[in-house]
Design a protein around this motif. Structure first.
Motif, PDB file in Angstrom:
ATOM      1  N   THR A 247      -7.357  13.112  38.953  1.00 42.58           N
ATOM      2  CA  THR A 247      -7.862  11.794  38.580  1.00 42.58           C
ATOM      3  C   THR A 247      -8.006  11.667  37.064  1.00 42.58           C
ATOM      4  OG1 THR A 247      -9.004  11.487  40.687  1.00 42.58           O
ATOM      5  CG2 THR A 247      -9.775  10.173  38.825  1.00 42.58           C
ATOM      6  N   LEU A 248      -8.516  12.696  36.409  1.00 40.17           N
ATOM      7  CA  LEU A 248      -8.643  12.657  34.947  1.00 40.17           C
ATOM      8  C   LEU A 248      -7.277  12.512  34.295  1.00 40.17           C
ATOM      9  CD1 LEU A 248     -11.353  15.406  34.301  1.00 40.17           C
ATOM     10  CD2 LEU A 248     -11.660  12.920  34.330  1.00 40.17           C
ATOM     11  N   LEU A 249      -6.280  13.200  34.839  1.00 40.53           N
ATOM     12  CA  LEU A 249      -4.913  13.063  34.319  1.00 40.53           C
ATOM     13  C   LEU A 249      -4.388  11.647  34.553  1.00 40.53           C
ATOM     14  CD1 LEU A 249      -3.388  16.472  35.462  1.00 40.53           C
ATOM     15  CD2 LEU A 249      -3.603  15.683  33.096  1.00 40.53           C
ATOM     16  N   SER A 250      -4.633  11.105  35.747  1.00 41.56           N
ATOM     17  CA  SER A 250      -4.165   9.766  36.082  1.00 41.56           C
ATOM     18  C   SER A 250      -4.784   8.715  35.166  1.00 41.56           C
ATOM     19  CB  SER A 250      -4.503   9.454  37.538  1.00 41.56           C
ATOM     20  OG  SER A 250      -4.162   8.130  37.882  1.00 41.56           O
ATOM     21  N   LEU A 251      -6.042   8.912  34.812  1.00 39.75           N
ATOM     22  CA  LEU A 251      -6.738   7.958  33.937  1.00 39.75           C
ATOM     23  C   LEU A 251      -6.370   8.148  32.468  1.00 39.75           C
ATOM     24  CD1 LEU A 251     -10.328   8.034  35.496  1.00 39.75           C
ATOM     25  CD2 LEU A 251      -8.540   6.322  35.865  1.00 39.75           C
ATOM     26  N   GLY A 252      -5.714   9.257  32.153  1.00 41.95           N
ATOM     27  CA  GLY A 252      -5.323   9.515  30.768  1.00 41.95           C
ATOM     28  C   GLY A 252      -6.447  10.017  29.891  1.00 41.95           C
ATOM     29  N   VAL A 253      -7.437  10.687  30.492  1.00 39.45           N
ATOM     30  CA  VAL A 253      -8.598  11.149  29.712  1.00 39.45           C
ATOM     31  C   VAL A 253      -8.822  12.653  29.832  1.00 39.45           C
ATOM     32  CG1 VAL A 253      -9.758   8.910  29.884  1.00 39.45           C
ATOM     33  CG2 VAL A 253     -10.206  10.662  31.619  1.00 39.45           C
TER      34      VAL A 253
ATOM     35  N   GLU B  24      -4.164  10.823  46.817  1.00 37.73           N
ATOM     36  CA  GLU B  24      -4.403   9.389  46.950  1.00 37.73           C
ATOM     37  C   GLU B  24      -5.486   8.902  45.990  1.00 37.73           C
ATOM     38  OE1 GLU B  24      -2.698   7.183  48.827  1.00 37.73           O
ATOM     39  OE2 GLU B  24      -1.347   8.822  49.326  1.00 37.73           O
ATOM     40  N   GLY B  25      -6.537   9.718  45.821  1.00 38.17           N
ATOM     41  CA  GLY B  25      -7.603   9.324  44.909  1.00 38.17           C
ATOM     42  C   GLY B  25      -7.115   9.177  43.483  1.00 38.17           C
ATOM     43  N   ALA B  26      -6.251  10.085  43.064  1.00 41.27           N
ATOM     44  CA  ALA B  26      -5.686  10.003  41.714  1.00 41.27           C
ATOM     45  C   ALA B  26      -4.727   8.826  41.589  1.00 41.27           C
ATOM     46  CB  ALA B  26      -4.977  11.307  41.365  1.00 41.27           C
ATOM     47  N   ALA B  27      -3.899   8.648  42.610  1.00 44.00           N
ATOM     48  CA  ALA B  27      -2.903   7.575  42.560  1.00 44.00           C
ATOM     49  C   ALA B  27      -3.553   6.195  42.552  1.00 44.00           C
ATOM     50  CB  ALA B  27      -1.956   7.698  43.752  1.00 44.00           C
ATOM     51  N   LYS B  28      -4.677   6.064  43.251  1.00 39.70           N
ATOM     52  CA  LYS B  28      -5.321   4.756  43.390  1.00 39.70           C
ATOM     53  C   LYS B  28      -6.555   4.599  42.493  1.00 39.70           C
ATOM     54  CE  LYS B  28      -3.850   3.830  48.156  1.00 39.70           C
ATOM     55  NZ  LYS B  28      -2.802   4.844  48.211  1.00 39.70           N
ATOM     56  N   ALA B  29      -6.817   5.569  41.624  1.00 39.52           N
ATOM     57  CA  ALA B  29      -8.032   5.533  40.802  1.00 39.52           C
ATOM     58  C   ALA B  29      -8.065   4.310  39.901  1.00 39.52           C
ATOM     59  CB  ALA B  29      -8.119   6.808  39.967  1.00 39.52           C
ATOM     60  N   VAL B  30      -9.177   3.594  39.954  1.00 40.10           N
ATOM     61  CA  VAL B  30      -9.395   2.423  39.102  1.00 40.10           C
ATOM     62  C   VAL B  30     -10.546   2.754  38.158  1.00 40.10           C
ATOM     63  CG1 VAL B  30     -10.042  -0.004  39.039  1.00 40.10           C
ATOM     64  CG2 VAL B  30      -8.632   0.861  40.931  1.00 40.10           C
TER      65      VAL B  30
ATOM     66  N   LEU C 215     -13.567   2.366  35.698  1.00 40.57           N
ATOM     67  CA  LEU C 215     -14.589   1.341  35.505  1.00 40.57           C
ATOM     68  C   LEU C 215     -14.447   0.717  34.119  1.00 40.57           C
ATOM     69  CD1 LEU C 215     -17.553   3.188  37.190  1.00 40.57           C
ATOM     70  CD2 LEU C 215     -16.777   0.884  37.797  1.00 40.57           C
ATOM     71  N   PRO C 216     -14.754  -0.558  33.986  1.00 41.86           N
ATOM     72  CA  PRO C 216     -14.612  -1.228  32.690  1.00 41.86           C
ATOM     73  C   PRO C 216     -15.383  -0.508  31.587  1.00 41.86           C
ATOM     74  CG  PRO C 216     -15.002  -2.842  34.413  1.00 41.86           C
ATOM     75  CD  PRO C 216     -15.196  -1.491  35.040  1.00 41.86           C
ATOM     76  N   GLY C 217     -14.718  -0.266  30.480  1.00 48.10           N
ATOM     77  CA  GLY C 217     -15.366   0.352  29.319  1.00 48.10           C
ATOM     78  C   GLY C 217     -15.480   1.858  29.371  1.00 48.10           C
ATOM     79  N   SER C 218     -15.100   2.470  30.502  1.00 50.15           N
ATOM     80  CA  SER C 218     -15.319   3.914  30.636  1.00 50.15           C
ATOM     81  C   SER C 218     -14.425   4.715  29.693  1.00 50.15           C
ATOM     82  CB  SER C 218     -15.100   4.358  32.078  1.00 50.15           C
ATOM     83  OG  SER C 218     -13.780   4.100  32.516  1.00 50.15           O
ATOM     84  N   LYS C 219     -13.180   4.330  29.555  1.00 52.14           N
ATOM     85  CA  LYS C 219     -12.276   5.083  28.689  1.00 52.14           C
ATOM     86  C   LYS C 219     -12.715   5.006  27.230  1.00 52.14           C
ATOM     87  CE  LYS C 219      -8.150   4.644  31.589  1.00 52.14           C
ATOM     88  NZ  LYS C 219      -6.727   4.208  31.624  1.00 52.14           N
ATOM     89  N   ASP C 220     -13.114   3.825  26.796  1.00 56.34           N
ATOM     90  CA  ASP C 220     -13.586   3.678  25.412  1.00 56.34           C
ATOM     91  C   ASP C 220     -14.854   4.481  25.178  1.00 56.34           C
ATOM     92  OD1 ASP C 220     -11.492   2.007  24.758  1.00 56.34           O
ATOM     93  OD2 ASP C 220     -12.627   0.153  25.075  1.00 56.34           O
ATOM     94  N   ALA C 221     -15.731   4.502  26.169  1.00 62.67           N
ATOM     95  CA  ALA C 221     -16.970   5.269  26.044  1.00 62.67           C
ATOM     96  C   ALA C 221     -16.676   6.758  25.933  1.00 62.67           C
ATOM     97  CB  ALA C 221     -17.882   4.995  27.236  1.00 62.67           C
ATOM     98  N   LEU C 222     -15.767   7.245  26.766  1.00 61.49           N
ATOM     99  CA  LEU C 222     -15.408   8.664  26.709  1.00 61.49           C
ATOM    100  C   LEU C 222     -14.784   9.017  25.365  1.00 61.49           C
ATOM    101  CD1 LEU C 222     -13.891   9.105  30.279  1.00 61.49           C
ATOM    102  CD2 LEU C 222     -16.087   9.981  29.469  1.00 61.49           C
ATOM    103  N   ALA C 223     -13.925   8.160  24.862  1.00 61.17           N
ATOM    104  CA  ALA C 223     -13.291   8.412  23.567  1.00 61.17           C
ATOM    105  C   ALA C 223     -14.329   8.456  22.454  1.00 61.17           C
ATOM    106  CB  ALA C 223     -12.254   7.329  23.277  1.00 61.17           C
ATOM    107  N   SER C 224     -15.304   7.564  22.534  1.00 62.77           N
ATOM    108  CA  SER C 224     -16.360   7.534  21.525  1.00 62.77           C
ATOM    109  C   SER C 224     -17.210   8.797  21.573  1.00 62.77           C
ATOM    110  CB  SER C 224     -17.238   6.291  21.736  1.00 62.77           C
ATOM    111  OG  SER C 224     -18.321   6.272  20.834  1.00 62.77           O
ATOM    112  N   LEU C 225     -17.573   9.213  22.767  1.00 65.99           N
ATOM    113  CA  LEU C 225     -18.397  10.408  22.931  1.00 65.99           C
ATOM    114  C   LEU C 225     -17.642  11.658  22.496  1.00 65.99           C
ATOM    115  CD1 LEU C 225     -19.904   9.476  26.399  1.00 65.99           C
ATOM    116  CD2 LEU C 225     -21.182   9.602  24.257  1.00 65.99           C
ATOM    117  N   HIS C 226     -16.379  11.735  22.857  1.00 68.81           N
ATOM    118  CA  HIS C 226     -15.554  12.880  22.471  1.00 68.81           C
ATOM    119  C   HIS C 226     -15.422  12.940  20.950  1.00 68.81           C
ATOM    120  CE1 HIS C 226     -11.613  14.989  21.859  1.00 68.81           C
ATOM    121  NE2 HIS C 226     -12.172  15.805  22.735  1.00 68.81           N
ATOM    122  N   SER C 227     -15.180  11.805  20.327  1.00 69.70           N
ATOM    123  CA  SER C 227     -15.050  11.759  18.869  1.00 69.70           C
ATOM    124  C   SER C 227     -16.349  12.150  18.172  1.00 69.70           C
ATOM    125  CB  SER C 227     -14.631  10.356  18.422  1.00 69.70           C
ATOM    126  OG  SER C 227     -13.353  10.025  18.914  1.00 69.70           O
ATOM    127  N   ALA C 228     -17.469  11.860  18.829  1.00 71.05           N
ATOM    128  CA  ALA C 228     -18.778  12.185  18.247  1.00 71.05           C
ATOM    129  C   ALA C 228     -19.123  13.662  18.415  1.00 71.05           C
ATOM    130  CB  ALA C 228     -19.857  11.323  18.885  1.00 71.05           C
TER     131      ALA C 228
END
Length: 235
Positions: free
Chosen positions: A137-143, A98-104, A106-119
């Motif tokens: 949850t990480l799979l559900s968020l695509g990160v 349920e946590g993965a299915a309903k995971a929302v 946070l604003p800007g979190s995906k972009d921040a993770l992508a930036s940090l990973h790229s760095a």
């Protein structure tokens, strides 16, 4: 701040919107524990840390900071050891799905993770949710592909605020604890960082408040959306 090469993130309230993701799940679990009694379910929710007047989870409450084992112990005080173990397994399964299915996110979190990973930062998750729940949850968020590891309460001998996940992440990445930052929205995240020799970064995107977090934090940010720019400034 200089020399940080790895970052461990708390999950709920740091990567995921805690209130939007978990209220409905908590209410469902409480109703089951109360055998369908709405008033008793409400009392169980309050005992675990939900403030119905404020419509939010309280900082450092069992809901915000504890494990499923903590919730089971609180809600099923008369259960035997075997019954509690079975209930914890059930809660882990329900919250993972349920946590993965309903995971929302946070604003800007995906972009921040992508930036940090790229760095080039090594990224991990340290949560008092189950490991399976964190991974789903990480799979559900695509990160998920950006993370080296996810440590739930069941992946280490001692969950937060013990520093076990920091030590495990250090062993995995070869980084010193002093090269790792722990980012979270509750005091147990910061206590874990201090106990493990990591940098303690607090975010105000979850259940913690500036007042509750500042005494333990090396840095306080509004959310992880601010983290890439902050680390770049301090490099």
């Amino acid at each position: 701040m200089r020399g940080i090469k790895g970052i461990l993130f708390d999950k709920d309230g740091t990567l995921v919107d805690f209130q939007a993701t978990w209220f409905a799940i908590g209410e469902m679990m409480a109703l089951k524990a109360a055998d369908g009694d709405q008033e008793r379910a409400k009392a169980l929710m309050e005992s675990a840390g939900y403030d119905f007047a404020a419509h939010c989870f309280k900082a450092d409450s069992v809901f915000a900071a504890g494990t499923n084992a903590d919730i089971v112990e609180l809600w099923y005080p008369a259960a035997s050891t075997a019954e509690r173990a079975a209930m914890v397994r059930h809660f882990d399964e329900v919250t993972a799905e349920e946590g993965a299915a309903k995971a929302v996110a946070l604003p800007g979190s995906k972009d921040a993770l992508a930036s940090l990973h790229s760095a080039g930062f090594r990224l991990g998750v340290a949560t008092n949710d189950s490991t399976g729940g964190a991974e789903k949850t990480l799979l559900s968020l695509g990160v998920a592909q950006m993370f080296d590891a996810a440590y739930g309460y069941d992946a280490v001998a001692n969950p937060k605020p013990a520093p076990d996940a920091i030590h495990a992440f250090s062993d995995l990445t070869g980084l010193k604890p002093s090269e790792i930052a722990m980012v979270g929205d509750n005091r147990h995240d910061l206590e874990m960082a201090k106990a493990g020799g990591a940098l303690a970064i607090a975010v105000l995107s979850g259940t913690g408040t500036r007042e509750s977090l500042t005494p333990m934090a090396d840095v306080v940010l509004d959310s992880i959306a601010d983290l890439p720019a902050y680390l770049a400034r301090e490099a």
